[in-house]
Each structure stands twice: as structure tokens, then as C-alpha cells.
Design a protein around this motif. Structure first.
Motif, PDB file in Angstrom:
ATOM      1  N   LEU A  30       0.812  -1.213   0.000  1.00 57.17           N
ATOM      2  CA  LEU A  30       0.000   0.000   0.000  1.00 57.17           C
ATOM      3  C   LEU A  30       0.849   1.269   0.000  1.00 57.17           C
ATOM      4  O   LEU A  30       0.575   2.184  -0.790  1.00 57.17           O
ATOM      5  N   PRO A  31       1.879   1.404   0.852  1.00 54.01           N
ATOM      6  CA  PRO A  31       2.696   2.638   0.775  1.00 54.01           C
ATOM      7  C   PRO A  31       3.391   2.812  -0.568  1.00 54.01           C
ATOM      8  O   PRO A  31       3.500   3.936  -1.084  1.00 54.01           O
ATOM      9  N   ILE A  32       3.856   1.700  -1.156  1.00 55.09           N
ATOM     10  CA  ILE A  32       4.529   1.800  -2.456  1.00 55.09           C
ATOM     11  C   ILE A  32       3.545   2.226  -3.528  1.00 55.09           C
ATOM     12  O   ILE A  32       3.857   3.076  -4.382  1.00 55.09           O
ATOM     13  N   LEU A  33       2.330   1.670  -3.488  1.00 57.68           N
ATOM     14  CA  LEU A  33       1.312   2.076  -4.460  1.00 57.68           C
ATOM     15  C   LEU A  33       0.928   3.535  -4.270  1.00 57.68           C
ATOM     16  O   LEU A  33       0.683   4.256  -5.250  1.00 57.68           O
ATOM     17  N   ALA A  34       0.867   3.988  -3.006  1.00 56.53           N
ATOM     18  CA  ALA A  34       0.521   5.384  -2.743  1.00 56.53           C
ATOM     19  C   ALA A  34       1.576   6.327  -3.318  1.00 56.53           C
ATOM     20  O   ALA A  34       1.251   7.360  -3.920  1.00 56.53           O
ATOM     21  N   VAL A  35       2.861   5.977  -3.139  1.00 60.31           N
ATOM     22  CA  VAL A  35       3.937   6.804  -3.694  1.00 60.31           C
ATOM     23  C   VAL A  35       3.881   6.795  -5.221  1.00 60.31           C
ATOM     24  O   VAL A  35       4.051   7.844  -5.862  1.00 60.31           O
ATOM     25  N   ALA A  36       3.634   5.628  -5.810  1.00 57.21           N
ATOM     26  CA  ALA A  36       3.557   5.541  -7.267  1.00 57.21           C
ATOM     27  C   ALA A  36       2.397   6.378  -7.809  1.00 57.21           C
ATOM     28  O   ALA A  36       2.541   7.065  -8.832  1.00 57.21           O
ATOM     29  N   HIS A 248       4.423  15.567  -5.259  1.00 56.82           N
ATOM     30  CA  HIS A 248       4.359  14.781  -6.493  1.00 56.82           C
ATOM     31  C   HIS A 248       5.753  14.625  -7.100  1.00 56.82           C
ATOM     32  O   HIS A 248       6.083  13.571  -7.650  1.00 56.82           O
ATOM     33  N   LEU A 249       6.616  15.651  -6.972  1.00 55.16           N
ATOM     34  CA  LEU A 249       7.988  15.531  -7.462  1.00 55.16           C
ATOM     35  C   LEU A 249       8.843  14.681  -6.534  1.00 55.16           C
ATOM     36  O   LEU A 249       9.707  13.928  -6.991  1.00 55.16           O
ATOM     37  N   VAL A 250       8.609  14.796  -5.223  1.00 53.46           N
ATOM     38  CA  VAL A 250       9.333  13.952  -4.269  1.00 53.46           C
ATOM     39  C   VAL A 250       9.010  12.484  -4.525  1.00 53.46           C
ATOM     40  O   VAL A 250       9.897  11.621  -4.489  1.00 53.46           O
ATOM     41  N   SER A 251       7.734  12.187  -4.783  1.00 55.54           N
ATOM     42  CA  SER A 251       7.345  10.799  -5.053  1.00 55.54           C
ATOM     43  C   SER A 251       7.964  10.297  -6.351  1.00 55.54           C
ATOM     44  O   SER A 251       8.445   9.159  -6.415  1.00 55.54           O
ATOM     45  N   ALA A 252       7.958  11.128  -7.378  1.00 53.10           N
ATOM     46  CA  ALA A 252       8.584  10.723  -8.635  1.00 53.10           C
ATOM     47  C   ALA A 252      10.083  10.497  -8.445  1.00 53.10           C
ATOM     48  O   ALA A 252      10.646   9.523  -8.961  1.00 53.10           O
ATOM     49  N   GLY A 253      10.732  11.383  -7.687  1.00 45.79           N
ATOM     50  CA  GLY A 253      12.147  11.194  -7.398  1.00 45.79           C
ATOM     51  C   GLY A 253      12.410   9.942  -6.587  1.00 45.79           C
ATOM     52  O   GLY A 253      13.433   9.266  -6.779  1.00 45.79           O
ATOM     53  N   SER A 254      11.503   9.603  -5.679  1.00 50.99           N
ATOM     54  CA  SER A 254      11.669   8.385  -4.873  1.00 50.99           C
ATOM     55  C   SER A 254      11.588   7.140  -5.740  1.00 50.99           C
ATOM     56  O   SER A 254      12.348   6.178  -5.542  1.00 50.99           O
ATOM     57  N   ILE A 255      10.666   7.134  -6.690  1.00 53.22           N
ATOM     58  CA  ILE A 255      10.558   5.988  -7.601  1.00 53.22           C
ATOM     59  C   ILE A 255      11.827   5.858  -8.437  1.00 53.22           C
ATOM     60  O   ILE A 255      12.369   4.757  -8.623  1.00 53.22           O
ATOM     61  N   ILE A 256      12.343   6.987  -8.928  1.00 53.98           N
ATOM     62  CA  ILE A 256      13.574   6.954  -9.722  1.00 53.98           C
ATOM     63  C   ILE A 256      14.749   6.461  -8.876  1.00 53.98           C
ATOM     64  O   ILE A 256      15.576   5.654  -9.320  1.00 53.98           O
TER      65      ILE A 256
END
Length: 283
Positions: A30-36, A248-256
């Protein structure tokens, strides 16, 4: 002694297992899906409090391109590689030498030295924050990549030595004795006999240590201040300004930032599993 296989459990236990496993998987993901999902939202959704619903505007390309265009995340990733790769090489090299000495040679202080390596892993690293920072200042290494590399090598060598010593100790001692009878030096035994046999263990340990170092946040913020040496884990916090929150940019950076260790694991998955199961069976 060992847990009963699920196939041999009672029907009630198997039913609870089948019902609980998907639930546990959902809670874990769930946390990973939320970040994505947050990484592809627009800033308007975040301002309106739409954290869990479907995005009103999908900004996949916009957010991920903005991370590279408007933030120094490429530099952060490069810094993380400059920290992680030398650390893995240094820790693996030292631990192989120490593991060979502790696993092959028999001397009085063998067990005491081994316990010294193992005992270092039980020290809470938070209590080392002040002395390590002061030491880096005295050595002139504070706020540099070299400070992180040296500290991580020193801190990870204990675990790596524990890992390698046990693998080398399980090798057939007759191989080493045979090499000595043939006139091989100790260095030749280490380089041509021992290392090829523990190659799967080296691969598994490299993946583990790379992941540990890449995901480190604590020491990245303790020993580094400027963007010139900040790893990606510490650099992600700078994507939010003092007055503006760009989640939204922090989450995108976290995925990268999560992609390199994931990619390394899948590329070395076969060697990683072989290293973890090396010596699991006899005969």
C-alpha cells in the motif's frame, strides 16, 4: 524443530493462510502504491487533498521530466553511485581478506577477533553520530564523498567479515592443504582457490551492501551538507522548499531513486539466490 509446511497443516490453518497472505501483501504494498500514484498526480490534486483517489489529471511524463529538468536529482544519483560502488569494493576486499584469515588459520585470538567484528554490528549507529562527525572534521573530510565512503567501509566490514568467514570456513580444508602441498603460496590459495569457490557469496553480499548503502539516509544528512556530495536519499528532501511542498515531485524522485538497487537485484538474482543457499545442503 522447524515450522510445519503449510500443506501439512489443518484445513483451518490453510484457510487462514490463504486469506491472510493476500491481505498482508496488500498492506505491505500500500505505501509503495501510494507513492507511485502520487508521482503521477498534478499539484492541484495534492492541494485539494486528493491523496488516495484517482488523479484528476495524469502527469506521468510531466512529473518525471520535471524531476530531471528542475532538480539536481541526476547529480544526487551520481553521488550515490560514487559512494556505493567504492564502498562495496572496499568492504568486500577487506572482508574477504579478514574472512580468509579467520576461516583458514587457527590461532589463539581467532575467536576473539571474530567476536570483535561481530560485536561492532550490535552498536547502535546513532550513538556514533557525534564522534564520527568530529572525526571527519579533524581529518578534513566533512561534507565530502570520501567521508561517506570511509565510514561505510568501516561500518560494513564487520558484517561482511562475519558473512565471508562463515562461507570460507565451510569450504573443504583438503583443497587448501592440497594447494599447499603443490607449492602454492597463501596469496595464490586465496586468489585461485578460495575466491572462485565463494563467488556466489560475493555476489549476494555485493547486492546486500549496495542496497544498504544506497538506501542510507542517516549518514547522508549527518556527514554531508552541500548538494555537491549529497546522495539521492538525502537530496530528495531538498525537492520540497521551505514554503512550497512538491510531494508529487518527491514521489517521482523516490521511484527513480529506487530503480538502481531493484535493477541490480534482478540482474544478479541468480547469483544472489545461489549465494544465500550456498552450503545449505550437504553431500
Amino acid at each position: 524443530m522447524f515450522p510445519t509446511p503449510i500443506e501439512r497443516c489443518s484445513p483451518l490453518t490453510r484457510g487462514l493462510y490463504r486469506a491472510g497472505l493476500p491481505l498482508a501483501l496488500i498492506v505491505w504494498l500500500l505505501p509503495i502504491l501510494a507513492v507511485a500514484m502520487t508521482s503521477i498526480r498534478g499539484a492541484g490534486d495534492m492541494a485539494a487533498g486528493n491523496y488516495w483517489g484517482l488523479p484528476t489529471e495524469w502527469q506521468l511524463l510531466e512529473n518525471y521530466s520535471a524531476v530531471f529538468r528542475d532538480t539536481p536529482i541526476a547529480r544526487y544519483i551520481g553521488n550515490s553511485l560514487m559512494v556505493a560502488i567504492p564502498t562495496v569494493i572496499g568492504a568486500i576486499a577487506l572482508s574477504c581478506l579478514a574472512g580468509f584469515a579467520l576461516g583458514v588459520y587457527r590461532f589463539k585470538a581467532n575467536l576473539a577477533v571474530f567476536f570483535l567484528f561481530v560485536g561492532g554490528n550490535f552498536i547502535p549507529f546513532q550513538i556514533l553520530m557525534v564522534p564520527v562527525r568530529d572525526l571527519s572534521l579533524r581529518l578534513g573530510l566533512y561534507d565530502s564523498i570520501g567521508a561517506l565512503v570511509l565510514f561505510h567501509i568501516a561500518f560494513q566490514t564487520g558484517f561482511c567479515t562475519f558473512f565471508m568467514r562463515n562461507f570460507i570456513r565451510d569450504l573443504p580444508h583438503e583443497l587448501i592443504e592440497a594447494a599447499r602441498i603443490e607449492g602454492a603460496s597463501e596469496w595464490q590459495i586465496f586468489w585461485r582457490v578460495v575466491l572462485p569457490l565463494v563467488r556466489p557469496a560475493l555476489a549476494a553480499l555485493s547486492v546486500l551492501i549496495f542496497t544498504f548503502i544506497w538506501n542510507d539516509y542517516f549518514w547522508a544528512t549527518v556527514l554531508i551538507q552541500g548538494d555537491h556530495a549529497m546522495p539521492v536519499t538525502g537530496g530528495l528532501k531538498s525537492l520540497n522548499g521551505q514554503w512550497v511542498a512538491q510531494w508529487h515531485l518527491v514521489s517521482a524522485g523516490s521511484i527513480i531513486a529506487a530503480l538502481p538497487p531493484v535493477a541490480i537485484f534482478f540482474l544478479m538474482q541468480k547469483q544472489f539466490i545461489a549465494g544465500l543457499t550456498l552450503g545449505a545442503t550437504k553431500g
